[in-house]
Design a protein around this motif. Structure first.
Motif, PDB file in Angstrom:
ATOM      1  N   GLU A  30      13.738  59.910   8.270  1.00 21.61           N
ATOM      2  CA  GLU A  30      12.380  59.250   7.861  1.00 21.61           C
ATOM      3  C   GLU A  30      11.550  60.612   7.920  1.00 21.61           C
ATOM      4  O   GLU A  30      10.733  60.457   6.734  1.00 21.61           O
ATOM      5  CB  GLU A  30      12.178  58.231   8.187  1.00 21.61           C
ATOM      6  N   GLU A  85      15.477  63.653  17.220  1.00 21.52           N
ATOM      7  CA  GLU A  85      16.525  63.630  16.360  1.00 21.52           C
ATOM      8  C   GLU A  85      16.537  64.849  15.903  1.00 21.52           C
ATOM      9  O   GLU A  85      15.774  65.910  15.994  1.00 21.52           O
ATOM     10  CB  GLU A  85      16.765  62.856  15.357  1.00 21.52           C
ATOM     11  N   HIS A 138      12.367  55.910  15.546  1.00 24.88           N
ATOM     12  CA  HIS A 138      13.158  55.742  16.359  1.00 24.88           C
ATOM     13  C   HIS A 138      13.234  54.009  16.265  1.00 24.88           C
ATOM     14  O   HIS A 138      14.338  53.848  16.549  1.00 24.88           O
ATOM     15  CB  HIS A 138      12.820  55.584  17.781  1.00 24.88           C
ATOM     16  N   ASN A 196      18.259  53.152  21.077  1.00 26.78           N
ATOM     17  CA  ASN A 196      17.614  53.068  21.023  1.00 26.78           C
ATOM     18  C   ASN A 196      16.902  52.259  22.239  1.00 26.78           C
ATOM     19  O   ASN A 196      16.535  53.106  23.366  1.00 26.78           O
ATOM     20  CB  ASN A 196      15.931  53.764  20.107  1.00 26.78           C
ATOM     21  N   SER A 209      22.389  47.363  15.896  1.00 32.25           N
ATOM     22  CA  SER A 209      21.481  48.234  14.624  1.00 32.25           C
ATOM     23  C   SER A 209      20.497  49.649  15.140  1.00 32.25           C
ATOM     24  O   SER A 209      20.550  49.817  16.669  1.00 32.25           O
ATOM     25  CB  SER A 209      19.620  47.186  14.401  1.00 32.25           C
TER      26      SER A 209
HETATM   27  C1  LIG Z   1      16.796  54.246  10.500  1.00 31.73           C
HETATM   28  C2  LIG Z   1      16.941  54.465  11.956  1.00 31.73           C
HETATM   29  C3  LIG Z   1      16.499  53.973  13.514  1.00 31.73           C
HETATM   30  C4  LIG Z   1      15.858  52.357  13.229  1.00 31.73           C
HETATM   31  O1  LIG Z   1      16.792  51.665  12.136  1.00 31.73           O
HETATM   32  P1  LIG Z   1      17.758  50.365  12.983  1.00 31.73           P
HETATM   33  O2  LIG Z   1      18.774  49.990  12.231  1.00 31.73           O
HETATM   34  O3  LIG Z   1      16.723  49.362  10.418  1.00 31.73           O
HETATM   35  O4  LIG Z   1      17.183  49.547  13.624  1.00 31.73           O
HETATM   36  C5  LIG Z   1      16.047  54.208  14.455  1.00 31.73           C
HETATM   37  N1  LIG Z   1      16.354  55.952  14.077  1.00 31.73           N
HETATM   38  C6  LIG Z   1      16.312  56.824  13.044  1.00 31.73           C
HETATM   39  C7  LIG Z   1      16.826  58.064  13.476  1.00 31.73           C
HETATM   40  C8  LIG Z   1      16.803  56.090  11.934  1.00 31.73           C
HETATM   41  O5  LIG Z   1      17.194  56.526  11.177  1.00 31.73           O
END
Ligand SMILES: *Cc1c(COP(=O)(O)O)cnc(C)c1O
Length: 395
Positions: A194, A189, A140, A106, A101
């Motif tokens: 988000e 990012e 994150h 991260n 994931s």
């Molecule tokens: C969605 C997202 C995450 C988290 O990802 P998961 O798979 O939900 O753990 C982390 N960083 C960014 C930039 C995201 O868009």
């Protein structure tokens, strides 16, 4: 019935819609009443090659008939090949660790930075560097460290105490002020997803990357949302002309199977330092290879660029027609957004759009967010925006 089962047996962490989707084809979804919906969300940027792509169906069913999973104690052919493919696509000699994931990718990036700080200290005879600077409005992930790295204090309620060593900068210009002797990395990012589809300024990002390189501080780019052609380029880092020390990927890489990836040229993690039971198994890495095959063809034929331009043109038309509702048009590639004048209006648009048969997302800064499949056809784009126009008129 289904709604009640969900409410009885699922921990209610999401404000859920109870439409029961049963199948789909590319950017079109169908519910159990056979009502169609245009999917401008890709399941939050995941279904990068659309629903039920024939090559995905073939890969997944063929792989299931052979091997789904063998532990990471054995070499996994599609994992090695996907690692190679990521390095080739990125165009630099990087190695990859596969997680499941975005948050987990991260977490691994944070571990790399922390160990790098330890190693630097040993070489220079200085105290360990461990602090990581992130940006306001960033996202994150939901695990404890990734959540602490997330620059949205409201999300930190209830869950402390957190690991030490995270500080926040209001914006990219103020990162340097946050640096102290303990700073080991900056994590950003390039387009905050988000946080409201906020693309950072290219010249400022390049200046940041240069400053960090000169000061021996790592740059981690969280491309969980922007990676794998979402921004137009394979990684947004390539489009920004920077070479981060660590890049994380997840969402679009698996096209719907759970996968995360940490790419780095750094030689930091050694045997025993990190692991994952499921990470990089046959199912997800063979599927990742198929996602890349499909998207490479789209990229090379110019179709990807055309689709993004067409989507942008249609979104711009909607924006121009409703300047009373929308205040700005934002984003790059196929991560796009329209800023809505207030939160109440945004909260009305999403269910109205659903009613008319088009799925859209929200994001921070009152943003109506679009993350369509990268394979969305012109017809689907046209239909989606026609339905969205209807929805807006119905408000
Ligand atoms: C969605 C997202 C995450 C988290 O990802 P998961 O798979 O939900 O753990 C982390 N960083 C960014 C930039 C995201 O868009």
């Amino acid at each position: 019935m289904l709604e009640q089962t969900d409410k009885n047996y699922i921990i209610q962490t999401y404000a859920r819609n109870y439409t029961n989707f049963t199948h789909g084809s590319n950017a079109t979804l169908f519910d159990d009443q056979e009502k169609s919906y245009i999917d401008f969300t890709s399941g939050i940027g995941v279904v990068s090659v659309g629903h039920a792509h024939p090559e995905m169906v073939k890969t997944i069913s063929e792989q299931a008939a052979k091997i789904l999973h063998i532990s990471n104690l054995y070499v996994i052919e599609p994992q090695a090949k996907l690692g190679e493919a990521l390095s080739l696509h990125y165009g630099k000699p990087v190695k990859t660790f596969f997680a499941n994931s975005g948050a987990e990718a991260n977490e691994g990036a944070i571990k790399i930075a922390r160990k790098y700080g330890e190693m630097q200290g040993q070489v220079n005879g200085l105290p360990k560097k461990y602090k990581i600077i992130t940006l306001a409005h960033s996202f994150h992930g939901r695990t404890i460290s990734a959540l602490k790295a997330t620059g949205q204090p409201s999300m930190h309620n209830y869950f402390g105490p957190f690991p030490d060593g995270f500080t926040y900068a209001d914006n990219i210009e103020s990162v340097e002020e946050q640096i102290d002797d303990h700073t080991v990395a900056v994590m950003i990012e390039l387009v905050q997803g988000e946080g409201g589809v906020e693309a950072l300024n290219k010249a400022k990002v390049q200046a940041l990357a240069t400053m960090l390189k000169n000061r021996g501080i790592l740059l981690i780019v969280d491309e969980v949302q922007t990676g794998v052609y979402r921004s137009g380029a394979f990684t947004a880092s390539q489009a920004y002309g920077i070479e981060p020390d660590v890049i994380t990927l997840a969402k679009g890489l698996g096209g719907g199977v759970p996968i995360g990836a940490i790419m780095t040229p750094l030689d930091v993690l050694k045997t025993g330092d990190h692991g994952s039971t499921f990470g990089g198994n046959y199912l997800v890495t063979q599927t990742g290879l198929t996602v890349l095959d499909i998207l490479d063809k789209e990229q090379k034929s110019g179709a990807l660029k055309e689709r993004a331009a067409y989507f942008q043109e249609k979104m711009q038309t909607l924006f121009e027609a409703h300047k009373d509702l929308f205040t700005a048009s934002v984003g790059v590639g196929l991560i796009r957004g329209l800023r809505v004048k207030d939160a109440e209006t945004l909260a009305k648009i999403i269910p109205a759009a659903h009613e008319k048969g088009v799925l859209v997302l929200k994001a921070g800064r009152n943003t109506l967010r679009f993350l369509p499949p990268l394979t969305i056809t012109k017809e689907e784009v046209d239909l989606g925006f026609a339905r969205l126009e209807d929805a807006i008129r119905s408000l």
